[in-house]
Design an enzyme around this catalytic site. Structure first.
Site, PDB file in Angstrom:
ATOM      1  N   PHE A  20       0.844  -1.190   0.000  1.00  0.00           N
ATOM      2  CA  PHE A  20       0.000   0.000   0.000  1.00  0.00           C
ATOM      3  C   PHE A  20       0.885   1.249   0.000  1.00  0.00           C
ATOM      4  CE2 PHE A  20      -2.864   3.214   1.710  1.00  0.00           C
ATOM      5  CZ  PHE A  20      -3.947   3.020   0.879  1.00  0.00           C
ATOM      6  N   ASP A  47       1.513  -5.562   7.931  1.00  0.00           N
ATOM      7  CA  ASP A  47       0.389  -4.653   7.730  1.00  0.00           C
ATOM      8  C   ASP A  47      -0.860  -5.522   7.607  1.00  0.00           C
ATOM      9  OD1 ASP A  47      -1.657  -3.108   6.676  1.00  0.00           O
ATOM     10  OD2 ASP A  47      -0.288  -1.831   5.543  1.00  0.00           O
ATOM     11  N   TYR A  73     -11.204   0.663  10.337  1.00  0.00           N
ATOM     12  CA  TYR A  73     -12.402   1.195   9.673  1.00  0.00           C
ATOM     13  C   TYR A  73     -12.834   0.364   8.485  1.00  0.00           C
ATOM     14  CZ  TYR A  73      -8.754   3.777   7.044  1.00  0.00           C
ATOM     15  OH  TYR A  73      -7.638   4.139   6.336  1.00  0.00           O
ATOM     16  N   LYS A  74     -12.139  -0.732   8.257  1.00  0.00           N
ATOM     17  CA  LYS A  74     -12.537  -1.620   7.173  1.00  0.00           C
ATOM     18  C   LYS A  74     -13.445  -2.710   7.751  1.00  0.00           C
ATOM     19  CE  LYS A  74      -8.143  -0.635   4.874  1.00  0.00           C
ATOM     20  NZ  LYS A  74      -8.632   0.203   3.778  1.00  0.00           N
ATOM     21  N   ARG A  76     -12.643  -3.608  -7.762  1.00  0.00           N
ATOM     22  CA  ARG A  76     -12.365  -4.298  -6.503  1.00  0.00           C
ATOM     23  C   ARG A  76     -13.671  -4.484  -5.744  1.00  0.00           C
ATOM     24  NH1 ARG A  76      -8.317  -2.073  -1.851  1.00  0.00           N
ATOM     25  NH2 ARG A  76     -10.027  -0.569  -1.712  1.00  0.00           N
TER      26      ARG A  76
END
Lengths: 424, 419
Positions: free
Chosen positions: B133, B210, B235-236, B384
């Site tokens: 990322f 990560d 928050y995912k 996605r």
């Protein structure tokens, strides 16, 4: 009416109520959800809850998050929010549009800004601060000294009321000076213009910590020609526990400043997901990761109020409250050896008053039990903050009355008041 | 007209899904909107709305400053421990929540390389893959520059991720730190975490995981797999709300020897003693810096309660079933239109999302958003589809992929001048 008089104080609670009736900011108290039975004199640590906050946060959760979902990054302006709210803080601190951005905690923001400041003076090896500065500032600077001063850390020089003075430590090896504008313990306020001028004369960079100033006293960063600043939004700005800090970077440094943490929200084109880090223009490059939108939602609600008030009115009332408090301490609490530590000269005072008294911790706990909330700062200070938007003159009167009763009766000597919580 | 067998399958799956009842505990799940982006921002738990409101009214409004001592001060470690127990299998005292993911990455990576360089100045390399990322790469790039180190890149295919062979090739006596995403944000490639950890350790390196795209979708066994350090997003799949604070894991025996660079008062032995010198507490709290953002920490607890109840194995099983189903539909409906799978076909190598490739996907994504089907787009040509196991139904997957099929057909017809 002037209260700064050495004559016997002809004031009583009725006078305080009359002052409240004439107070142009009095109506703002109803904008806050304060329990009726409290005299809250700790808004300098955690500001009160604005009435409008709950509805706004609920709106952000149900509509922006729940219905808008990921689309709200654009549609609800989430991505720009740290800059948009920064622009709303700007008028409170004498900053221009585009110079202020919200970040993570105050500690993280100071790290971000202090590293950038020191990198503007790479050939200098000293960071100056103040012995009485808020501890996290000194801890953070210690980390900066280690990071930028390899192999040996940068040197730290601390000024102190007992010496050395600023002039004594400034020389051409000083890279950065980091001072808190209003001292967190005593409420003593630096002369921002004069200090910044001296620091610049030595060729150093000036960083101001505005945690105890913003919303309490008018600040004019550009007028003082300062370089960087950071500040807190959960004290006088009423953003809620742990609401995000802000960073201010003078426009002249935008193109060259190099902050410590290079995160994707500080990238020139964050959604291109480039391999190379290319810093954004302007203060945006000080952004790091995904902003905390729910904490910002609470702050956004309170900034509505700050958009309405005139800081001159705030300052005038703040000084009336602190002068009243000091006068009453002098006239009523002298028998118990209570000492006013905060400067009596109004130009040198923020919006809080610190009292030194033996066993101040226990005295404060007895006060809190009686619904007068201030706090205690080690080693020996009771601290009272006067947030002008919701503290009344009658509150000041009542706080003194309770304090007098606690001291006169000696009730604070009961053992339960000596027990320490983690937070003082 | 006979029922589409794919739809019949979806309905059958929803009926037998042991987690189906959680869906109604998320706001908006009752609408027709198809949400394929719970891997980017999870839906709000319905109870979080009430929780936050109660906090504002009773805790902040009612307790004011007293709230810190009464409850809030412990939230970073309390919630951290809950994440440790329910989500990443870490025993208590090793997980904490605090800053944004990026800030935590910076702190842990700096702590790791500083310790390594102090031990062995020859360890001047940080290994990271080219498709990690961006913020991971940017942060590491900044750290490498400020510490006079080098980044060593592992080139990965954007439809896959870092393999043990690649890491074994890259590590050596100069490796200080390896940073890998457990689930790759683009492809959903699920890295072999225990094996990569072992390879890093054998080379004397530390490894920083990560977990942003795995926490809450894929079981993580931080202690068992011998993790050194990890950060992850809340928050995912943990539905903490936009920008909710990230978590950090630091294995207990490393806590006393790692010094993090953003030395704040929340990480000291006695934060209200307020002395002039930084004395970090010898436990996980030393990785904290400043005042914790309390309002943003509350919502995730509602999801954590659900995960504690259901267990990660059940979430993973449903996640696999959802992605398998999406891939089946893509094979039947989209492959004939030229769409290829840009995620691993083998469920054991895949996390909780699926990326479908076609050069028209940027346009398709924009149009899907217009019709309340919300996936996201990631270059190059990737649609996605995130399938959060607690809040996604099989029928929702069906609806979303049918819309994708129809939209892609329209775009292709228009391109051919036939529409």
């Amino acid at each position: 009416m002037s209260l700064a008089t050495s004559a016997p104080l002809a004031i009583d609670r009725a006078t305080c109520l009359a002052l409240d009736a004439a107070d142009p900011l009095a109506a703002y108290r109803d904008r806050f959800a304060l329990p009726d039975d409290l005299v809250y004199l700790d808004g300098n640590s955690l500001g009160a809850l604005p009435q409008a906050t709950a509805a706004h946060v609920a709106h952000v959760i149900t509509e922006e998050w729940g219905t808008g979902l990921i689309r709200s990054w654009n549609d609800a302006g989430w991505f720009a929010k740290p800059l948009v709210l920064g622009d709303r803080i700007a008028p409170l601190i004498g900053a221009a549009e585009g110079e202020v951005v919200l970040g993570d905690s105050t500690s993280a923001s100071l790290f971000q800004v202090a590293v950038a400041a020191a990198r503007l003076r790479p050939d200098r090896r000293v960071i100056v601060s103040e012995r009485s500065n808020f501890p996290t500032d000194l801890y953070i600077l210690d980390g900066v000294q280690q990071l930028l001063g390899r192999p040996a850390p940068l040197e730290r020089r601390l000024i102190d009321d007992g010496g050395p003075s600023l002039d004594e430590v400034l020389d051409d090896d000083v890279a950065v000076v980091v001072l808190t504008h209003v001292d967190y313990r005593t409420g003593r306020m630096h002369d921002m213009v004069e200090v910044t001028r001296r620091v610049h004369s030595a060729g150093a960079i000036m960083v101001w910590d505005l945690c105890h100033s913003v919303g309490a006293v008018p600040v004019d960063l550009n007028g003082a020609d300062a370089d960087f600043a950071i500040g807190c939004t959960y004290k006088y700005l009423n953003g809620g526990p742990g609401s995000p800090s802000f960073m201010w970077v003078a426009e002249r440094h935008h193109a060259v400043a190099s902050p410590a943490v290079t995160g994707w929200h500080g990238h020139a084109t964050p959604f291109d997901f480039d391999v190379e880090y290319v810093p954004a223009d302007g203060v945006t490059r000080f952004r790091v990761g995904t902003p905390q939108l729910l904490s910002m939602a609470a702050l956004e609600a309170s900034l509505e109020i700050w958009g309405e008030v005139d800081l001159a009115d705030v300052r005038e009332k703040s000084l009336r409250l602190t002068e009243l408090f000091i006068s009453l301490v002098d006239s009523r609490l002298a028998p118990w050896g209570v000492e006013v530590v905060t400067p009596r000269q109004s130009a040198k005072r923020g919006s809080q008053v610190a009292l030194r008294v033996d066993d101040g911790y226990a005295v404060m706990q007895a006060l809190i039990e009686r619904g007068v909330i201030g706090d205690f700062r080690a080693p020996d200070l009771m601290r009272f903050g006067f947030a002008p938007l919701y503290v009344s003159h009658a509150d000041v009167w009542d706080a003194i009355a309770v304090l007098e009763e606690v001291l006169a009766t000696g009730v604070w000597r009961e053992p339960r008041f000596a027990r320490r919580g983690t937070v003082t | 007209m006979t029922l589409d067998p794919h739809l019949a399958f979806a309905r059958r799956m929803d009926r037998s899904d042991g987690l189906a009842h959680y869906r109604k505990r998320f706001a908006g799940a009752e609408t027709d909107l198809v949400y394929f982006d719970g891997n980017s921002l999870g839906r709000p738990p319905v109870s979080a709305i009430e929780r936050v409101e109660r906090f504002l009214r009773d805790d902040w409004g009612g307790r004011l400053i007293r709230g810190w001592d009464e409850a809030w001060l412990q939230l970073p470690t309390e919630i951290g421990d809950r994440i440790g127990r329910a989500v990443i299998e870490a025993k208590a005292g090793q997980t904490v929540i605090g800053d944004s993911t990026t800030v935590l990455l910076y702190k842990l990576a700096r702590a790791a390389v500083d310790a390594q360089l102090a031990r062995d100045p020859a360890r001047r390399e940080i290994i990271v893959d080219t498709d990690n990322f961006p913020t991971d790469r940017y942060v590491l790039d900044g750290i490498a520059k400020e510490r006079g180190m080098r980044l060593r890149w592992i080139e990965v295919n954007t439809t896959a991720g870092v393999t043990p062979e690649q890491l074994a090739e890259a590590v050596g006596p100069e490796t200080a730190l390896v940073v890998v995403s457990h689930v790759a944000y683009r492809s959903a490639y699920l890295a072999d975490a225990p094996e990569l950890t072992r390879i890093a350790h054998d080379a004397g390196a530390l490894i920083l995981w990560d977990l942003c795209h795995s926490a809450g979708s894929v079981p993580v066994k931080a202690d068992l797999w011998g993790f050194d350090l990890a950060v992850g997003c809340t928050y995912k799949y943990l539905n903490g709300g936009p920008g909710s604070p990230a978590f950090a894991y630091v294995r207990d025996d490393l806590q006393a020897v790692l010094a993090q660079p953003i030395q704040g008062w929340w990480g000291t032995t006695d934060m209200f003693a307020m002395g002039p010198d930084y004395e970090p507490v010898p436990d996980i709290r030393r990785f904290l810096s400043g005042t914790a953002p309390i309002v943003g920490m509350l919502a995730m607890e509602e999801t954590l309660a659900m995960i504690e109840e259901a267990g990660m194995p059940a979430l993973r099983a449903k996640s696999v079933a959802l992605t398998e189903y999406a891939i089946t539909l893509a094979g039947d409906w989209l492959a004939p239109l030229g769409v290829t799978l840009a995620s691993p076909a083998d469920a054991e190598e895949r996390g909780g999302h699926v990326t479908l490739h076609h050069n028209a996907m940027r346009e398709v994504t924009a149009r899907l958003w217009q019709r309340d089907v919300i996936p996201d787009y990631r270059d190059p040509g990737g649609l996605r589809i995130g399938l959060s196991p607690l809040s996604t139904s099989f029928e929702e997957v069906h609806r979303g992929l049918a819309a994708t099929r129809d939209t892609l057909k329209t775009v292709l017809l228009e391109r051919a001048g036939l529409a």
